[in-house]
Scaffold this motif. Structure first.
Motif, mmCIF file in Angstrom:
data_model
loop_
_atom_site.group_PDB
_atom_site.id
_atom_site.type_symbol
_atom_site.label_atom_id
_atom_site.label_comp_id
_atom_site.label_asym_id
_atom_site.label_seq_id
_atom_site.Cartn_x
_atom_site.Cartn_y
_atom_site.Cartn_z
ATOM 1 N N THR A 68 28.901 42.053 52.022
ATOM 2 C CA THR A 68 27.887 41.287 51.272
ATOM 3 C C THR A 68 26.493 41.933 51.318
ATOM 4 O O THR A 68 25.689 41.680 50.429
ATOM 5 C CB THR A 68 27.792 39.825 51.769
ATOM 6 N N ASP A 69 26.197 42.762 52.328
ATOM 7 C CA ASP A 69 24.891 43.447 52.308
ATOM 8 C C ASP A 69 24.824 44.438 51.134
ATOM 9 O O ASP A 69 23.797 44.557 50.468
ATOM 10 C CB ASP A 69 24.634 44.200 53.627
ATOM 11 N N ASP A 70 25.937 45.154 50.886
ATOM 12 C CA ASP A 70 25.977 46.068 49.730
ATOM 13 C C ASP A 70 25.886 45.273 48.431
ATOM 14 O O ASP A 70 25.187 45.666 47.491
ATOM 15 C CB ASP A 70 27.285 46.866 49.716
ATOM 16 N N LEU A 71 26.604 44.153 48.393
ATOM 17 C CA LEU A 71 26.595 43.324 47.184
ATOM 18 C C LEU A 71 25.196 42.767 46.930
ATOM 19 O O LEU A 71 24.709 42.781 45.792
ATOM 20 C CB LEU A 71 27.625 42.193 47.331
ATOM 21 N N ALA A 72 24.533 42.300 47.996
ATOM 22 C CA ALA A 72 23.188 41.720 47.848
ATOM 23 C C ALA A 72 22.218 42.752 47.262
ATOM 24 O O ALA A 72 21.445 42.443 46.345
ATOM 25 C CB ALA A 72 22.685 41.230 49.206
ATOM 26 N N ALA B 276 31.536 51.053 53.839
ATOM 27 C CA ALA B 276 30.948 49.722 54.004
ATOM 28 C C ALA B 276 31.482 49.062 55.277
ATOM 29 O O ALA B 276 30.729 48.472 56.058
ATOM 30 C CB ALA B 276 31.281 48.862 52.784
ATOM 31 N N LEU B 277 32.794 49.181 55.503
ATOM 32 C CA LEU B 277 33.405 48.597 56.699
ATOM 33 C C LEU B 277 32.831 49.237 57.964
ATOM 34 O O LEU B 277 32.496 48.547 58.931
ATOM 35 C CB LEU B 277 34.931 48.788 56.636
ATOM 36 N N GLN C 155 49.129 42.657 48.109
ATOM 37 C CA GLN C 155 47.968 42.488 47.223
ATOM 38 C C GLN C 155 47.017 43.676 47.368
ATOM 39 O O GLN C 155 46.628 44.015 48.499
ATOM 40 C CB GLN C 155 47.179 41.248 47.627
ATOM 41 N N VAL C 156 46.631 44.250 46.237
ATOM 42 C CA VAL C 156 45.650 45.349 46.244
ATOM 43 C C VAL C 156 44.306 44.783 45.804
ATOM 44 O O VAL C 156 44.209 44.137 44.749
ATOM 45 C CB VAL C 156 46.085 46.493 45.303
ATOM 46 N N VAL C 157 43.279 45.003 46.627
ATOM 47 C CA VAL C 157 41.972 44.362 46.404
ATOM 48 C C VAL C 157 40.827 45.366 46.597
ATOM 49 O O VAL C 157 41.067 46.516 46.966
ATOM 50 C CB VAL C 157 41.785 43.174 47.396
ATOM 51 N N SER C 158 39.616 44.900 46.357
ATOM 52 C CA SER C 158 38.409 45.697 46.619
ATOM 53 C C SER C 158 37.553 44.930 47.629
ATOM 54 O O SER C 158 36.639 44.193 47.228
ATOM 55 C CB SER C 158 37.577 45.875 45.344
ATOM 56 N N PRO C 159 37.813 45.068 48.937
ATOM 57 C CA PRO C 159 37.008 44.313 49.908
ATOM 58 C C PRO C 159 35.545 44.737 49.814
ATOM 59 O O PRO C 159 35.250 45.913 49.624
ATOM 60 C CB PRO C 159 37.582 44.734 51.264
ATOM 61 N N THR C 160 34.649 43.759 49.937
ATOM 62 C CA THR C 160 33.231 44.039 49.654
ATOM 63 C C THR C 160 32.319 43.445 50.726
ATOM 64 O O THR C 160 32.429 42.255 51.060
ATOM 65 C CB THR C 160 32.875 43.496 48.246
ATOM 66 N N CYS D 214 34.907 40.392 44.986
ATOM 67 C CA CYS D 214 36.248 40.320 45.599
ATOM 68 C C CYS D 214 36.151 40.492 47.120
ATOM 69 O O CYS D 214 35.333 41.284 47.605
ATOM 70 C CB CYS D 214 37.072 41.459 44.997
ATOM 71 N N GLY D 215 36.953 39.742 47.848
ATOM 72 C CA GLY D 215 37.169 39.959 49.284
ATOM 73 C C GLY D 215 35.896 40.131 50.099
ATOM 74 O O GLY D 215 35.734 41.144 50.795
ATOM 75 N N LEU D 216 35.008 39.134 50.092
ATOM 76 C CA LEU D 216 33.695 39.300 50.737
ATOM 77 C C LEU D 216 33.760 39.146 52.258
ATOM 78 O O LEU D 216 34.472 38.293 52.780
ATOM 79 C CB LEU D 216 32.710 38.264 50.193
#
Ligand SMILES: NC(=O)c1ccc[n+]([C@@H]2O[C@H](COP(=O)([O-])OP(=O)(O)OC[C@H]3O[C@@H](n4cnc5c(N)ncnc54)[C@H](OP(=O)(O)O)[C@@H]3O)[C@@H](O)[C@H]2O)c1
Length: 291
Positions: free
Chosen positions: A190-194, A276-277, A183-188, A148-150
């Motif tokens: 991409t380094d954490d995701l990777a 993360a931000l 809208q409620v989201v989970s911004p992510t 979500c929200g990359l």
């Protein structure tokens, strides 16, 4: 492990490539491997013999999917189905991505992997069809990761900026701004995701199926924008606006935060979105950070 990475110029693809890893990663460009060309990936799979194919490519311009639904299905469903079949034939694991937009937004707590899907627009419908196609075609070989929200470092700049970069650029030209609080989201990041994707692939107890991988926590885009400006000490008159999830005639889910329940059971946990931000801003906007 031999990893074939599709989408190396994208936000997530470039984060995966930037990871320090002992794996052998082959990342052809789109001219060599196009997911709409069966011949191209069958040839690369036959030559490189990957243990894992990581597919980050998608048609994910949400409003454009309303205009071009056939193209949305060709890229997000048919290509994923065909790629899954090629992986099954080669006895290769396919890791492919999907979205929070497969959900309808009726919940108030983060969606789990097995929660009921109810996409609201062609984009989400085509991604859900892609998930089902991959899992039906190659049930023993397909891993679908919803995220979500990359936002990421390199892909972002090559595409004129991600959400974070765009809000920072907006503040250069305007001292007042409206941002969605609907809208409620989970911004992510991409380094954490990777990192989480690689941990998942390496995990000895990984079983095929659907996984959620997002930074922890949830927020509205308004709250996320507020955090960006606070961390950078940017003074903007930021006002929340409630559009009820509507973009013209198209609906977006009002709530689509995701819970990483299956990855967490394997000991894979991403940092909170605020941390993360902060890390992203530290790396990309070091000179502008509030000390
Ligand atoms: N961005 C988000 O907020 C978000 C949210 C939820 C889920 N996701 C999903 O997460 C995954 C990664 O997203 P991302 O933000 O990293 O995407 P991205 O920055 O748009 O990168 C997509 C990559 O795929 C490549 N690609 C596109 N079509 C292709 C094709 N037909 N054949 C081969 N390569 C192709 C692109 O190459 P070019 O540079 O040549 O275009 C690019 O390298 C996607 O599945 C996306 O839908 C993203």
């Amino acid at each position: 492990m031999n990893i074939l990475l599709i989408g190396k110029t994208g936000q997530l693809g470039s984060s995966i490539l930037a990871e320090q890893t002992t794996h052998r990663i082959y990342a052809p460009d789109r001219a060599e491997l196009d997911i709409e060309s069966k011949e191209s990936y069958e040839r690369v799979i036959a030559e490189f013999h990957p243990d894992v194919v990581v597919n980050t490519a998608a048609f994910h311009n949400v409003p454009q999917c309303e205009v071009e639904p056939l193209r949305a299905f060709a890229v997000n469903c048919q290509s994923v189905r065909d790629l899954a079949l090629a992986c099954k034939k080669a006895d290769t694991l396919l890791v492919t991505f999907s979205t929070d937009y497969v959900f309808g937004g009726e919940r108030k707590t983060p969606y789990r992997e097995d929660d009921r899907t109810r996409p609201l627009q062609m984009y989400g419908i085509s991604r859900l069809a892609g998930e089902l196609s991959a899992l039906a075609t190659a049930p023993q070989h397909a891993v679908v990761i919803r995220t979500c929200g990359l936002y990421g470092l390199s892909g972002a700049s090559s595409k004129g900026g991600n959400f974070v970069d765009k809000r920072i650029a907006d503040a250069q030209s305007s001292s007042e701004m409206e941002m969605g609080c609907d809208q409620v989201v989970s911004p992510t990041y991409t380094d954490d995701l990777a990192q989480a994707v690689l941990k998942l692939i390496e995990h000895p107890q990984l079983v095929p199926g659907i996984y959620h991988l997002v930074n922890e926590g949830e927020c509205t885009w308004f709250e996320f924008t507020q955090a960006i400006y606070e961390l950078l000490n940017i003074n903007v008159d930021l006002r929340p606006v409630d559009r009820g999830g509507m973009s013209g005639e198209m609906r977006r889910p009002l709530y689509s935060a995701l819970a990483n329940t299956k990855a967490r059971d394997l000991g894979i946990l991403l940092p909170h979105w605020r941390d993360a931000l902060q890390l992203y801003l530290n790396i990309k906007y070091r000179d502008k950070l509030v000390k």
